[in-house]
Design a protein around this motif. Structure first.
Motif, mmCIF file in Angstrom:
data_model
loop_
_atom_site.group_PDB
_atom_site.id
_atom_site.type_symbol
_atom_site.label_atom_id
_atom_site.label_comp_id
_atom_site.label_asym_id
_atom_site.label_seq_id
_atom_site.Cartn_x
_atom_site.Cartn_y
_atom_site.Cartn_z
ATOM 1 N N ASP A 114 0.389 -1.269 -0.182
ATOM 2 C CA ASP A 114 0.241 -0.260 0.512
ATOM 3 C C ASP A 114 1.376 1.346 0.043
ATOM 4 O O ASP A 114 0.609 2.106 -0.948
ATOM 5 C CB ASP A 114 -0.922 -0.108 1.013
ATOM 6 C CG ASP A 114 -2.346 -0.602 1.377
ATOM 7 O OD1 ASP A 114 -2.512 -1.283 -0.157
ATOM 8 O OD2 ASP A 114 -2.560 -1.071 2.427
ATOM 9 N N GLY A 115 1.925 1.476 0.224
ATOM 10 C CA GLY A 115 2.638 2.248 1.547
ATOM 11 C C GLY A 115 3.641 2.696 -0.774
ATOM 12 O O GLY A 115 3.975 3.470 -0.620
ATOM 13 N N THR A 116 4.092 1.504 -1.486
ATOM 14 C CA THR A 116 4.332 1.655 -2.865
ATOM 15 C C THR A 116 3.576 2.554 -3.808
ATOM 16 O O THR A 116 4.124 3.272 -3.934
ATOM 17 C CB THR A 116 5.184 0.231 -2.797
ATOM 18 O OG1 THR A 116 5.895 -0.370 -2.270
ATOM 19 C CG2 THR A 116 6.322 0.217 -4.131
ATOM 20 N N ILE A 117 2.126 1.850 -3.721
ATOM 21 C CA ILE A 117 1.380 2.378 -4.723
ATOM 22 C C ILE A 117 1.441 4.192 -4.077
ATOM 23 O O ILE A 117 1.115 4.673 -4.992
ATOM 24 C CB ILE A 117 -0.231 1.449 -4.666
ATOM 25 C CG1 ILE A 117 0.097 0.313 -4.913
ATOM 26 C CG2 ILE A 117 -1.141 2.180 -4.889
ATOM 27 C CD1 ILE A 117 -0.581 -0.752 -4.504
ATOM 28 N N ILE A 118 1.017 4.404 -2.324
ATOM 29 C CA ILE A 118 0.720 5.647 -2.313
ATOM 30 C C ILE A 118 1.942 6.369 -2.598
ATOM 31 O O ILE A 118 1.628 7.559 -3.707
ATOM 32 C CB ILE A 118 0.478 5.207 -0.839
ATOM 33 C CG1 ILE A 118 -0.676 5.154 -0.633
ATOM 34 C CG2 ILE A 118 0.077 7.236 -0.940
ATOM 35 C CD1 ILE A 118 -0.874 4.642 1.211
ATOM 36 N N LEU A 119 3.448 6.040 -2.894
ATOM 37 C CA LEU A 119 3.996 6.422 -3.235
ATOM 38 C C LEU A 119 4.431 7.081 -4.377
ATOM 39 O O LEU A 119 4.652 7.749 -5.236
ATOM 40 C CB LEU A 119 5.469 6.061 -2.730
ATOM 41 C CG LEU A 119 6.722 6.636 -3.382
ATOM 42 C CD1 LEU A 119 7.158 7.902 -2.856
ATOM 43 C CD2 LEU A 119 7.769 5.736 -2.566
ATOM 44 N N ILE A 120 4.496 5.924 -5.118
ATOM 45 C CA ILE A 120 4.241 6.196 -6.810
ATOM 46 C C ILE A 120 3.476 6.954 -7.054
ATOM 47 O O ILE A 120 3.535 7.909 -8.470
ATOM 48 C CB ILE A 120 4.456 4.812 -7.511
ATOM 49 C CG1 ILE A 120 5.169 3.769 -7.327
ATOM 50 C CG2 ILE A 120 3.921 4.630 -8.866
ATOM 51 C CD1 ILE A 120 5.059 2.597 -7.333
ATOM 52 N N PHE A 121 1.466 7.018 -6.717
ATOM 53 C CA PHE A 121 0.805 7.873 -7.032
ATOM 54 C C PHE A 121 1.314 8.952 -7.048
ATOM 55 O O PHE A 121 1.074 10.305 -8.136
ATOM 56 C CB PHE A 121 -0.174 7.758 -6.741
ATOM 57 C CG PHE A 121 -1.349 6.445 -7.174
ATOM 58 C CD1 PHE A 121 -0.483 5.580 -7.785
ATOM 59 C CD2 PHE A 121 -3.081 6.945 -6.737
ATOM 60 C CE1 PHE A 121 -1.783 4.651 -7.846
ATOM 61 C CE2 PHE A 121 -3.378 5.836 -8.079
ATOM 62 C CZ PHE A 121 -3.067 4.674 -8.461
ATOM 63 N N VAL A 122 2.343 9.823 -5.589
ATOM 64 C CA VAL A 122 2.028 11.299 -5.295
ATOM 65 C C VAL A 122 3.422 11.749 -6.456
ATOM 66 O O VAL A 122 3.452 12.415 -6.660
ATOM 67 C CB VAL A 122 2.740 10.869 -4.232
ATOM 68 C CG1 VAL A 122 3.144 12.234 -4.064
ATOM 69 C CG2 VAL A 122 1.734 11.527 -3.298
ATOM 70 N N ILE A 123 4.712 10.341 -6.733
ATOM 71 C CA ILE A 123 5.962 10.679 -7.604
ATOM 72 C C ILE A 123 4.702 11.491 -9.059
ATOM 73 O O ILE A 123 5.956 12.698 -9.431
ATOM 74 C CB ILE A 123 6.282 9.890 -7.658
ATOM 75 C CG1 ILE A 123 7.295 9.753 -6.277
ATOM 76 C CG2 ILE A 123 7.372 10.006 -8.458
ATOM 77 C CD1 ILE A 123 7.973 8.871 -6.336
ATOM 78 N N TYR A 124 4.068 10.338 -9.539
ATOM 79 C CA TYR A 124 3.783 10.355 -10.693
ATOM 80 C C TYR A 124 2.628 12.208 -10.976
ATOM 81 O O TYR A 124 2.806 12.458 -11.791
ATOM 82 C CB TYR A 124 3.180 9.163 -11.997
ATOM 83 C CG TYR A 124 3.953 8.395 -12.234
ATOM 84 C CD1 TYR A 124 5.048 8.880 -13.489
ATOM 85 C CD2 TYR A 124 4.580 7.327 -11.269
ATOM 86 C CE1 TYR A 124 5.840 8.103 -13.968
ATOM 87 C CE2 TYR A 124 6.280 7.013 -12.007
ATOM 88 C CZ TYR A 124 6.409 6.845 -13.274
ATOM 89 O OH TYR A 124 7.280 6.293 -13.769
ATOM 90 N N ALA A 125 2.215 12.181 -10.107
ATOM 91 C CA ALA A 125 1.233 13.131 -9.865
ATOM 92 C C ALA A 125 2.018 14.958 -10.104
ATOM 93 O O ALA A 125 1.707 15.512 -10.485
ATOM 94 C CB ALA A 125 0.672 13.190 -8.852
ATOM 95 N N LEU A 126 3.029 14.023 -9.300
ATOM 96 C CA LEU A 126 3.906 15.844 -8.865
ATOM 97 C C LEU A 126 4.662 15.840 -10.281
ATOM 98 O O LEU A 126 4.869 17.280 -11.225
ATOM 99 C CB LEU A 126 4.927 15.829 -8.188
ATOM 100 C CG LEU A 126 4.703 15.021 -7.073
ATOM 101 C CD1 LEU A 126 5.217 15.101 -5.544
ATOM 102 C CD2 LEU A 126 4.039 17.105 -6.271
ATOM 103 N N LEU A 127 5.138 14.602 -11.389
ATOM 104 C CA LEU A 127 5.618 14.612 -12.572
ATOM 105 C C LEU A 127 4.603 15.607 -13.547
ATOM 106 O O LEU A 127 5.162 16.016 -14.293
ATOM 107 C CB LEU A 127 5.976 13.285 -12.960
ATOM 108 C CG LEU A 127 7.264 12.926 -12.163
ATOM 109 C CD1 LEU A 127 7.346 11.605 -12.907
ATOM 110 C CD2 LEU A 127 8.919 13.906 -12.795
#
Length: 351
Positions: A116-129
């Motif tokens: 769950d933490g990995t999915i959350i981190l990936i979503f935030v990173i790509y949103a910022l990109l």
């Protein structure tokens, strides 16, 4: 009575949306990452129904992997408007394979507490990109047609915020699962994921309505000349504006249905960033608004002197859709084209 999970019902409009995008975008290059995202969302919706509706455990192993691919598709689709996709290096492409690769490792080891933490981190990173790509406004979408760059920009912002909202919701659910009663967690996670799939698909479908011409997707020399130098001085801005106004007034390039910032830069032999900065500083408008002002000016003249239909005039001056034409016409004149024509005709009769 047959039980049909809600996510199964959501699958149908997602598939319809996918088919409509295939059929209605046959005159322009397809944004395949966006199309694949919608198809992946439909598949993810089916898997969620199998997992939460019929409690099939294997479906729960696949959904996290699909979830890590979705933001990658959103970002790759955004590149069709902000930069030449084909010029990216193999290393850059492989970098986007890292999220699903990491998730695959977590699923195979297995390390469920980190999923769950990995999915959350990936979503935030790509949103910022994505936000980084579009933060300058519609002018950042230099490969999108100037007519619809504003709509595409809003859709991409919406997609980025959907990713962020999904990450926040997943964080909230994860915290409650650890410290509080987790009996409602499955329902909340299911509803949140369904909403993410639906709203994200709608956002990318809206963005896909903007045109990106084949030559734009291949990139250009003018685009390659962009840099991050200091703001241009007034004299350089004046020269830039003179060159652009000449193209508008004498060449009438605003009539080009596929005109975008990248194509304008090639015709003017001026980097697109310089054009955008000069127009913004001198007029307080973005490039799309500036070009559409020329289109609306000619449309007003045609509405007053010609007997052609509004649709014919709309197409002749460079617009492709009535919704964009009416919106820009109202922005400039405060009226719809028919209202403007009627008001001017009545004014001439009074005189």
């Amino acid at each position: 009575m047959i039980f049909v999970p809600l996510s199964f019902i959501v699958t149908l409009p997602l598939l319809i949306l996918f088919v409509l995008m295939i059929w209605t975008n046959d005159e322009q290059p397809r944004n395949w990452p966006f199309l694949l995202l919608i198809l992946l969302s439909a598949m993810q919706s089916i898997l969620m129904g199998l997992r939460f509706g019929y409690h099939l455990q294997w479906a729960g192993l696949v959904t996290p992997l699909f979830a890590t691919i979705m933001p990658v598709f959103v970002y790759r689709g955004a590149l069709h408007f902000t930069g030449p996709v084909q010029k990216q290096s193999l290393a850059a492409l492989m970098l986007h394979a890292l999220p699903p690769a990491v998730m695959l490792v977590l699923l195979l080891v297995p390390l469920p507490r980190f999923i769950d933490g990995t999915i959350i981190l990936i979503f935030v990173i790509y949103a910022l990109l994505i936000l980084h790509r579009v933060w300058r406004g519609p002018d950042a979408l230099r490969l999108a047609s100037l007519e619809s760059a504003g709509s595409a920009h809003r859709a991409l912002l919406y997609a980025a915020f959907v990713l962020i909202f999904s990450a926040i919701l997943d964080t909230f659910i994860s915290i409650n699962a650890v410290f509080y009663d987790a009996r409602w967690m499955a329902l909340a996670a299911s509803m949140g994921s369904i909403g993410t799939l639906l709203f994200l698909s709608i956002a990318v479908a809206a963005a896909s309505r903007s045109r990106a011409t084949p030559d734009a997707l291949r990139g250009s020399d003018a685009a390659a000349q962009e840099d991050e130098t200091e703001p241009f001085q007034d004299e350089e801005d004046a020269k830039t504006m003179a060159a652009i106004e000449m193209l508008m007034s004498e060449k009438h390039i605003y009539r080009d249905l596929d005109l975008n910032l990248d194509r304008l830069a090639r015709k003017a032999l001026i980097p697109s960033r310089q054009i955008s900065a000069a127009i913004n500083r001198k007029t307080g408008k973005n490039v799309s608004q500036y070009v559409n002002d020329f289109r609306i000016a000619e449309a007003c003249e045609r509405l007053l002197t010609d007997m052609d239909s509004v649709t014919t005039i709309m197409l002749d001056v460079g617009f492709q859709t009535k919704s964009n034409f009416n919106r820009e016409f109202r922005r400039v004149t405060g009226m719809t084209p028919l209202q403007w024509r009627k008001a001017r005709a009545e004014g001439q009769q009074t005189d």
